[in-house]
Design an enzyme around this catalytic site. Structure first.
Site, PDB file in Angstrom:
ATOM      1  N   TYR A   1      31.974  34.075  42.211  1.00  0.00           N
ATOM      2  CA  TYR A   1      31.452  34.629  42.458  1.00  0.00           C
ATOM      3  C   TYR A   1      30.402  33.603  43.394  1.00  0.00           C
ATOM      4  O   TYR A   1      30.121  33.641  44.020  1.00  0.00           O
ATOM      5  CB  TYR A   1      30.574  35.725  41.908  1.00  0.00           C
ATOM      6  CG  TYR A   1      31.517  37.547  41.731  1.00  0.00           C
ATOM      7  CD1 TYR A   1      32.460  37.429  42.505  1.00  0.00           C
ATOM      8  CD2 TYR A   1      31.385  37.128  40.295  1.00  0.00           C
ATOM      9  CE1 TYR A   1      32.770  38.637  42.189  1.00  0.00           C
ATOM     10  CE2 TYR A   1      32.170  38.992  39.950  1.00  0.00           C
ATOM     11  CZ  TYR A   1      32.841  39.312  41.061  1.00  0.00           C
ATOM     12  OH  TYR A   1      33.604  40.620  40.616  1.00  0.00           O
TER      13      TYR A   1
ATOM     14  N   GLY B   1      44.432  30.946  44.603  1.00  0.00           N
ATOM     15  CA  GLY B   1      43.827  30.931  45.513  1.00  0.00           C
ATOM     16  C   GLY B   1      44.284  33.052  45.953  1.00  0.00           C
ATOM     17  O   GLY B   1      42.859  32.582  47.192  1.00  0.00           O
TER      18      GLY B   1
ATOM     19  N   GLU C   1      15.486  37.293  40.592  1.00  0.00           N
ATOM     20  CA  GLU C   1      14.650  37.937  40.341  1.00  0.00           C
ATOM     21  C   GLU C   1      13.830  39.772  39.944  1.00  0.00           C
ATOM     22  O   GLU C   1      13.628  40.452  39.919  1.00  0.00           O
ATOM     23  CB  GLU C   1      14.105  39.531  41.778  1.00  0.00           C
ATOM     24  CG  GLU C   1      14.934  38.077  43.199  1.00  0.00           C
ATOM     25  CD  GLU C   1      14.993  39.039  44.680  1.00  0.00           C
ATOM     26  OE1 GLU C   1      15.318  40.531  44.732  1.00  0.00           O
ATOM     27  OE2 GLU C   1      15.185  38.260  45.092  1.00  0.00           O
TER      28      GLU C   1
ATOM     29  N   TYR D   1      40.303  42.524  40.797  1.00  0.00           N
ATOM     30  CA  TYR D   1      40.959  42.258  39.845  1.00  0.00           C
ATOM     31  C   TYR D   1      42.541  42.184  39.793  1.00  0.00           C
ATOM     32  O   TYR D   1      42.910  42.396  41.596  1.00  0.00           O
ATOM     33  CB  TYR D   1      41.365  43.883  39.157  1.00  0.00           C
ATOM     34  CG  TYR D   1      41.898  43.279  37.905  1.00  0.00           C
ATOM     35  CD1 TYR D   1      42.017  42.514  36.954  1.00  0.00           C
ATOM     36  CD2 TYR D   1      43.715  43.856  38.237  1.00  0.00           C
ATOM     37  CE1 TYR D   1      42.400  42.832  35.899  1.00  0.00           C
ATOM     38  CE2 TYR D   1      44.619  43.432  36.754  1.00  0.00           C
ATOM     39  CZ  TYR D   1      43.600  43.020  35.502  1.00  0.00           C
ATOM     40  OH  TYR D   1      44.964  42.897  35.110  1.00  0.00           O
TER      41      TYR D   1
HETATM   42  C1  LIG Z   1      37.799  37.036  38.822  1.00  0.00           C
HETATM   43  C2  LIG Z   1      38.968  36.671  39.416  1.00  0.00           C
HETATM   44  C3  LIG Z   1      39.486  37.978  40.509  1.00  0.00           C
HETATM   45  C4  LIG Z   1      38.986  35.932  40.725  1.00  0.00           C
HETATM   46  O1  LIG Z   1      40.551  35.523  40.572  1.00  0.00           O
HETATM   47  P1  LIG Z   1      41.058  34.477  40.791  1.00  0.00           P
HETATM   48  O2  LIG Z   1      42.469  34.877  42.277  1.00  0.00           O
HETATM   49  O3  LIG Z   1      42.114  33.713  39.527  1.00  0.00           O
HETATM   50  O4  LIG Z   1      40.566  33.674  42.087  1.00  0.00           O
HETATM   51  P2  LIG Z   1      40.678  32.085  42.284  1.00  0.00           P
HETATM   52  O5  LIG Z   1      42.307  31.576  42.361  1.00  0.00           O
HETATM   53  O6  LIG Z   1      40.768  32.429  44.648  1.00  0.00           O
HETATM   54  O7  LIG Z   1      39.837  31.404  42.224  1.00  0.00           O
HETATM   55  C5  LIG Z   1      40.086  31.000  40.720  1.00  0.00           C
HETATM   56  C6  LIG Z   1      39.587  29.455  39.995  1.00  0.00           C
HETATM   57  O8  LIG Z   1      40.610  29.403  40.461  1.00  0.00           O
HETATM   58  C7  LIG Z   1      40.303  28.110  40.990  1.00  0.00           C
HETATM   59  N1  LIG Z   1      41.987  27.734  41.373  1.00  0.00           N
HETATM   60  C8  LIG Z   1      42.611  28.046  43.204  1.00  0.00           C
HETATM   61  N2  LIG Z   1      42.964  28.133  43.723  1.00  0.00           N
HETATM   62  C9  LIG Z   1      44.041  26.967  42.364  1.00  0.00           C
HETATM   63  C10 LIG Z   1      45.328  26.489  42.313  1.00  0.00           C
HETATM   64  N3  LIG Z   1      45.717  26.651  43.231  1.00  0.00           N
HETATM   65  N4  LIG Z   1      45.407  25.907  41.158  1.00  0.00           N
HETATM   66  C11 LIG Z   1      44.527  26.075  40.457  1.00  0.00           C
HETATM   67  N5  LIG Z   1      43.166  26.513  40.614  1.00  0.00           N
HETATM   68  C12 LIG Z   1      43.082  26.498  41.444  1.00  0.00           C
HETATM   69  C13 LIG Z   1      39.219  27.965  42.211  1.00  0.00           C
HETATM   70  O9  LIG Z   1      38.924  26.995  42.141  1.00  0.00           O
HETATM   71  C14 LIG Z   1      39.113  29.082  41.398  1.00  0.00           C
HETATM   72  O10 LIG Z   1      37.580  28.138  40.240  1.00  0.00           O
HETATM   73  P3  LIG Z   1      36.406  29.268  39.852  1.00  0.00           P
HETATM   74  O11 LIG Z   1      36.917  30.045  38.875  1.00  0.00           O
HETATM   75  O12 LIG Z   1      35.250  28.095  39.682  1.00  0.00           O
HETATM   76  O13 LIG Z   1      35.665  29.938  41.429  1.00  0.00           O
HETATM   77  C15 LIG Z   1      40.243  37.024  38.919  1.00  0.00           C
HETATM   78  O14 LIG Z   1      39.985  35.749  37.961  1.00  0.00           O
HETATM   79  C16 LIG Z   1      39.794  38.620  37.855  1.00  0.00           C
HETATM   80  O15 LIG Z   1      40.597  39.535  38.752  1.00  0.00           O
HETATM   81  N6  LIG Z   1      39.082  38.674  36.627  1.00  0.00           N
HETATM   82  C17 LIG Z   1      39.142  39.557  36.239  1.00  0.00           C
HETATM   83  C18 LIG Z   1      39.199  40.801  36.311  1.00  0.00           C
HETATM   84  C19 LIG Z   1      37.317  40.046  36.752  1.00  0.00           C
HETATM   85  O16 LIG Z   1      36.642  39.792  35.963  1.00  0.00           O
HETATM   86  N7  LIG Z   1      37.304  41.020  37.671  1.00  0.00           N
HETATM   87  C20 LIG Z   1      35.331  41.091  38.541  1.00  0.00           C
HETATM   88  C21 LIG Z   1      34.822  41.973  37.752  1.00  0.00           C
HETATM   89  S1  LIG Z   1      33.369  41.828  37.833  1.00  0.00           S
END
Ligand SMILES: CC(C)(COP(=O)(O)OP(=O)(O)OC[C@H]1O[C@@H](n2cnc3c(N)ncnc32)[C@H](O)[C@@H]1OP(=O)(O)O)[C@@H](O)C(=O)NCCC(=O)NCCS
Length: 204
Positions: free
Chosen positions: A164, A129, A176, A120
């Site tokens: 993911y 990122g 699967e 999260y």
């Molecule tokens: C899933 C989660 C952990 C990802 O965290 P995040 O910090 O947003 O992840 P990142 O920034 O590394 O990557 C997310 C996206 O942003 C993009 N990104 C990364 N750096 C970036 C930047 N500097 N500027 C713009 N976009 C960017 C990535 O390309 C990525 O694209 P994707 O959606 O195709 O993967 C977050 O969205 C989250 O907490 N979601 C809610 C809770 C959740 O769903 N948890 C998982 C339960 S199964």
């Protein structure tokens, strides 16, 4: 005023558990299951082995990481933040902006495995990122500890699926046809009572 930011992942310490309990609730709210979380800080203290062995299980039941944002704020001579020292030392602020909780599991095909129960990032800090940094740190920990795979579940509608996917994950429901099932609640509690008398397993 100049602000520099640096994000890093570290292992959770007991002082972080309040923030983690709050974020567990935020994640449940995001998933539309606000009534789900039942754990308290005390539960996490005990189950994560944070209570100095007083009440803990001998082996921690989970492992946890927090993502911490460190901000250095430098005001310069005309700045308004009075807590900076007179020789213009920057003010440092640290905030926990995400967490991951995992545990060891076992595959009869591949052996020692790691299960990512929660990952999260707080909404204001997504898409920078940081999720990638946290996920890759979990993967590094698992690999360094001899795990052959990293498992996790995701709701079908959750855009985290794309995240993911980018991390190299395979959707086993698609490839699967696995279904995610659980025994819990009253039916679960009742199960042992349905063992025919005379065939109860020996207590260990
Ligand atoms: C899933 C989660 C952990 C990802 O965290 P995040 O910090 O947003 O992840 P990142 O920034 O590394 O990557 C997310 C996206 O942003 C993009 N990104 C990364 N750096 C970036 C930047 N500097 N500027 C713009 N976009 C960017 C990535 O390309 C990525 O694209 P994707 O959606 O195709 O993967 C977050 O969205 C989250 O907490 N979601 C809610 C809770 C959740 O769903 N948890 C998982 C339960 S199964």
């Amino acid at each position: 005023m100049a602000v520099s930011q640096h994000a890093s992942v570290r292992k959770t310490v007991k002082e972080d558990l309040g923030a983690i309990v709050e974020m567990i609730q935020e994640l449940a709210d995001f998933e539309g299951m606000s009534d789900g979380p039942k754990l308290t800080i005390q539960d996490l203290l005990r189950d994560g082995g944070f209570d100095d062995g007083v009440l803990s299980n001998s082996v921690p039941l989970f492992h946890s990481f927090v993502l911490e944002l460190t901000e250095q704020i430098r005001t310069g001579n005309k700045g308004k933040i009075t807590s900076c020292s007179s020789n213009d030392e920057p003010l440092t602020r640290t905030t926990i902006i995400g967490y991951a909780i995992c545990f060891y599991s076992y595959s009869t095909w591949q052996g020692k495995s790691f299960f990512l129960e929660d990952i999260y990032i707080k909404p204001n800090y997504r898409k920078r990122g940081y999720g990638e940094l946290l996920f890759k740190t979990v993967a590094q920990h698992a690999l360094e500890n001899g795990c052959k795979r990293l498992d996790f579940h995701v709701l079908a509608w959750n855009p985290a699926k794309y995240f993911y996917n980018r991390m190299g994950a395979e959707n086993l429901t698609e490839s699967e046809q696995w279904e995610f099932t659980v025994c819990q609640g009253k039916k679960w509690m009742h199960l042992p009572k349905t063992i025919p008398s005379g065939s109860k397993p020996l207590k260990s």
